[in-house]
Design a protein around this motif. Structure first.
Motif, PDB file in Angstrom:
ATOM      1  N   GLY A  67       4.468  10.370   0.707  1.00 24.26           N
ATOM      2  CA  GLY A  67       4.559  11.827   0.759  1.00 24.26           C
ATOM      3  C   GLY A  67       5.433  12.367   1.859  1.00 24.26           C
ATOM      4  O   GLY A  67       5.635  13.587   1.951  1.00 24.26           O
ATOM      5  N   LYS A  68       5.971  11.502   2.722  1.00 24.95           N
ATOM      6  CA  LYS A  68       6.828  11.948   3.821  1.00 24.95           C
ATOM      7  C   LYS A  68       8.285  11.672   3.465  1.00 24.95           C
ATOM      8  O   LYS A  68       8.664  10.514   3.252  1.00 24.95           O
ATOM      9  CB  LYS A  68       6.465  11.226   5.120  1.00 24.95           C
ATOM     10  CG  LYS A  68       5.039  11.494   5.588  1.00 24.95           C
ATOM     11  CD  LYS A  68       4.734  10.714   6.862  1.00 24.95           C
ATOM     12  CE  LYS A  68       3.306  10.965   7.339  1.00 24.95           C
ATOM     13  NZ  LYS A  68       2.988  10.194   8.564  1.00 24.95           N
ATOM     14  N   PRO A  69       9.114  12.699   3.411  1.00 25.76           N
ATOM     15  CA  PRO A  69      10.512  12.481   3.032  1.00 25.76           C
ATOM     16  C   PRO A  69      11.304  11.815   4.149  1.00 25.76           C
ATOM     17  O   PRO A  69      11.063  12.067   5.340  1.00 25.76           O
ATOM     18  CB  PRO A  69      11.024  13.895   2.768  1.00 25.76           C
ATOM     19  CG  PRO A  69      10.146  14.777   3.583  1.00 25.76           C
ATOM     20  CD  PRO A  69       8.791  14.129   3.610  1.00 25.76           C
ATOM     21  N   ALA A  70      12.232  10.955   3.746  1.00 25.24           N
ATOM     22  CA  ALA A  70      13.174  10.392   4.716  1.00 25.24           C
ATOM     23  C   ALA A  70      14.132  11.487   5.166  1.00 25.24           C
ATOM     24  O   ALA A  70      14.375  12.461   4.452  1.00 25.24           O
ATOM     25  CB  ALA A  70      13.937   9.234   4.098  1.00 25.24           C
ATOM     26  N   GLN A  71      14.677  11.344   6.362  1.00 30.36           N
ATOM     27  CA  GLN A  71      15.631  12.319   6.895  1.00 30.36           C
ATOM     28  C   GLN A  71      17.049  11.855   6.583  1.00 30.36           C
ATOM     29  O   GLN A  71      17.375  10.678   6.715  1.00 30.36           O
ATOM     30  CB  GLN A  71      15.450  12.460   8.403  1.00 30.36           C
ATOM     31  CG  GLN A  71      16.443  13.417   9.065  1.00 30.36           C
ATOM     32  CD  GLN A  71      16.256  13.492  10.562  1.00 30.36           C
ATOM     33  OE1 GLN A  71      15.163  13.252  11.078  1.00 30.36           O
ATOM     34  NE2 GLN A  71      17.334  13.800  11.265  1.00 30.36           N
ATOM     35  N   PRO A  86      10.472   7.184   7.247  1.00 36.31           N
ATOM     36  CA  PRO A  86       9.277   7.457   8.060  1.00 36.31           C
ATOM     37  C   PRO A  86       8.832   6.192   8.802  1.00 36.31           C
ATOM     38  O   PRO A  86       8.541   5.169   8.188  1.00 36.31           O
ATOM     39  CB  PRO A  86       8.233   7.873   7.007  1.00 36.31           C
ATOM     40  CG  PRO A  86       9.038   8.398   5.861  1.00 36.31           C
ATOM     41  CD  PRO A  86      10.283   7.570   5.826  1.00 36.31           C
ATOM     42  N   GLY A  87       8.851   6.246  10.103  1.00 40.20           N
ATOM     43  CA  GLY A  87       8.458   5.090  10.901  1.00 40.20           C
ATOM     44  C   GLY A  87       9.534   4.033  11.036  1.00 40.20           C
ATOM     45  O   GLY A  87       9.270   2.955  11.564  1.00 40.20           O
ATOM     46  N   GLY A 145       0.787  -1.227   0.000  1.00 44.20           N
ATOM     47  CA  GLY A 145       0.000   0.000   0.000  1.00 44.20           C
ATOM     48  C   GLY A 145       0.817   1.273   0.000  1.00 44.20           C
ATOM     49  O   GLY A 145       0.284   2.352  -0.277  1.00 44.20           O
ATOM     50  N   ASP A 146       2.108   1.192   0.316  1.00 40.52           N
ATOM     51  CA  ASP A 146       2.964   2.383   0.335  1.00 40.52           C
ATOM     52  C   ASP A 146       3.212   2.908  -1.074  1.00 40.52           C
ATOM     53  O   ASP A 146       3.280   2.145  -2.049  1.00 40.52           O
ATOM     54  CB  ASP A 146       4.328   2.066   0.964  1.00 40.52           C
ATOM     55  CG  ASP A 146       4.282   2.023   2.480  1.00 40.52           C
ATOM     56  OD1 ASP A 146       3.251   2.421   3.051  1.00 40.52           O
ATOM     57  OD2 ASP A 146       5.284   1.584   3.086  1.00 40.52           O
ATOM     58  N   VAL A 147       3.378   4.218  -1.165  1.00 38.07           N
ATOM     59  CA  VAL A 147       3.849   4.858  -2.399  1.00 38.07           C
ATOM     60  C   VAL A 147       5.283   5.314  -2.131  1.00 38.07           C
ATOM     61  O   VAL A 147       5.520   6.190  -1.291  1.00 38.07           O
ATOM     62  CB  VAL A 147       2.965   6.043  -2.810  1.00 38.07           C
ATOM     63  CG1 VAL A 147       3.552   6.738  -4.039  1.00 38.07           C
ATOM     64  CG2 VAL A 147       1.542   5.567  -3.084  1.00 38.07           C
ATOM     65  N   VAL A 148       6.223   4.676  -2.819  1.00 38.48           N
ATOM     66  CA  VAL A 148       7.644   4.935  -2.610  1.00 38.48           C
ATOM     67  C   VAL A 148       8.190   5.741  -3.782  1.00 38.48           C
ATOM     68  O   VAL A 148       8.022   5.348  -4.944  1.00 38.48           O
ATOM     69  CB  VAL A 148       8.436   3.617  -2.481  1.00 38.48           C
ATOM     70  CG1 VAL A 148       9.938   3.901  -2.356  1.00 38.48           C
ATOM     71  CG2 VAL A 148       7.937   2.815  -1.280  1.00 38.48           C
ATOM     72  N   THR A 149       8.808   6.869  -3.486  1.00 39.82           N
ATOM     73  CA  THR A 149       9.460   7.682  -4.509  1.00 39.82           C
ATOM     74  C   THR A 149      10.947   7.784  -4.203  1.00 39.82           C
ATOM     75  O   THR A 149      11.338   8.119  -3.080  1.00 39.82           O
ATOM     76  CB  THR A 149       8.860   9.098  -4.561  1.00 39.82           C
ATOM     77  OG1 THR A 149       7.480   9.001  -4.925  1.00 39.82           O
ATOM     78  CG2 THR A 149       9.579   9.959  -5.589  1.00 39.82           C
TER      79      THR A 149
END
Length: 299
Positions: free
Chosen positions: A180-184, A208-209, A166-170
């Motif tokens: 939609g949440k950027p990795a740090q 994220p997470g 279910g994730d959307v990975v870019t």
């Protein structure tokens, strides 16, 4: 040939020998020993004065031992059954050892690392056919996972889980975004690859997470994905451009990448990992013959 299948066949063969010995051959040897000892004792009784003493008792003990001894083929098969069974159960349901053959997971895992993989973290699976029979958990973002390579299930691969169903990975311009949440990213000193004698950009990446872990980037490698398989399952879920790729992870599948981002063939190139291909979660380096300081847990 698949080692799990070889081990399974050995368990069956030695198990049959072990059961046959307990139910049939052991009884036959006892009957034969009793008959031989009865004959021996009869000869002793027929020779008064010659059938007593330490020599006689020693001869009688050797005869009994000889008659009760397993034949060589049964000794080597049945006696190994408990050991082979223990190894089979341990390897199939608890932990399994692997050796890292490539540099796709540098800096987390190096070539020559011997690792242990937890076989029950993601559920119990029948050996050989790898069918899940008990669900205990699911892979999480950031896990280092061993799985059967989708294009050739006889090969075991190891990568990091980036996207769950279910994730959307870019992955664009060498940076990850999940839903939609950027990795740090936190910069670390450049990493020297002693195998290639070259430096790479080194970052601490936090999904994220997920837990933080190290990754590498080569400054001279382009951001776009070149040579991706055009026909992998659910290929329509991925969109490629000059900056990278965006994929929506289908149900029952996972998106994985190597930590050595510009030197890893992973989900960007050959697609998603189906749940039935999962082997387990890597959690410990137990040996590296060239660097004993590598021993321990890792992210």
């Amino acid at each position: 040939m698949n080692f799990a299948l070889i081990l399974f066949v050995l368990v069956v063969i030695t198990g049959i020998a072990w059961v046959a010995d307990k139910l049939v051959f052991q009884k036959q040897r006892r009957v034969s020993a009793q008959a031989a000892l009865a004959e021996f004792d009869a000869r002793r009784a027929a020779m008064p004065g010659h059938g007593s003493g330490a020599d006689f008792e020693s001869s009688r003990s050797r005869l009994a031992e000889e008659k009760l001894r397993q034949p060589w083929w049964l000794e080597y098969s049945a006696s190994f059954f408990p050991v082979i069974l223990a190894v089979f159960v341990l390897r199939s349901f608890v932990v399994e050892p692997f050796k890292i053959p490539s540099g796709s997971m540098i800096p987390t895992l190096l070539i020559g690392d011997f690792i242990l993989v937890n076989k029950y973290e993601y559920g119990l699976r029948l050996p050989v056919i790898n069918k899940k029979i008990v669900s205990l958990g699911e892979p999480q973002r950031g896990d280092v996972m061993v799985f059967r390579y989708p294009k050739d299930p006889s090969l075991d691969y190891i990568k990091r889980v980036i996207g769950v169903p279910g994730d959307v990975v870019t992955y664009e311009n060498k940076r990850l975004t999940v839903n939609g949440k950027p990795a740090q990213y936190d910069a670390l000193p450049d990493y020297l690859d002693e195998e290639r004698l070259s430096y790479s950009k080194h970052y601490k990446e936090t999904l994220p997470g997920g837990a933080p872990h190290g990754i590498l980037n080569d400054a001279d490698r382009p951001a776009f994905v070149a040579g991706a398989d055009p026909d992998f399952p659910f290929r329509e879920n991925c969109t490629y451009n000059q900056q990278g790729v965006t994929c929506k992870v289908p149900s029952g599948h996972y998106f994985v990448m190597g930590d050595n981002r510009d030197n890893s063939l992973d989900s960007r190139y050959w697609g998603f990992v189906p749940d039935e291909n999962i082997v387990g979660k890597a959690f410990l380096i137990w040996m590296n013959l060239g660097n004993l300081g590598r021993v321990g847990s890792f992210q």
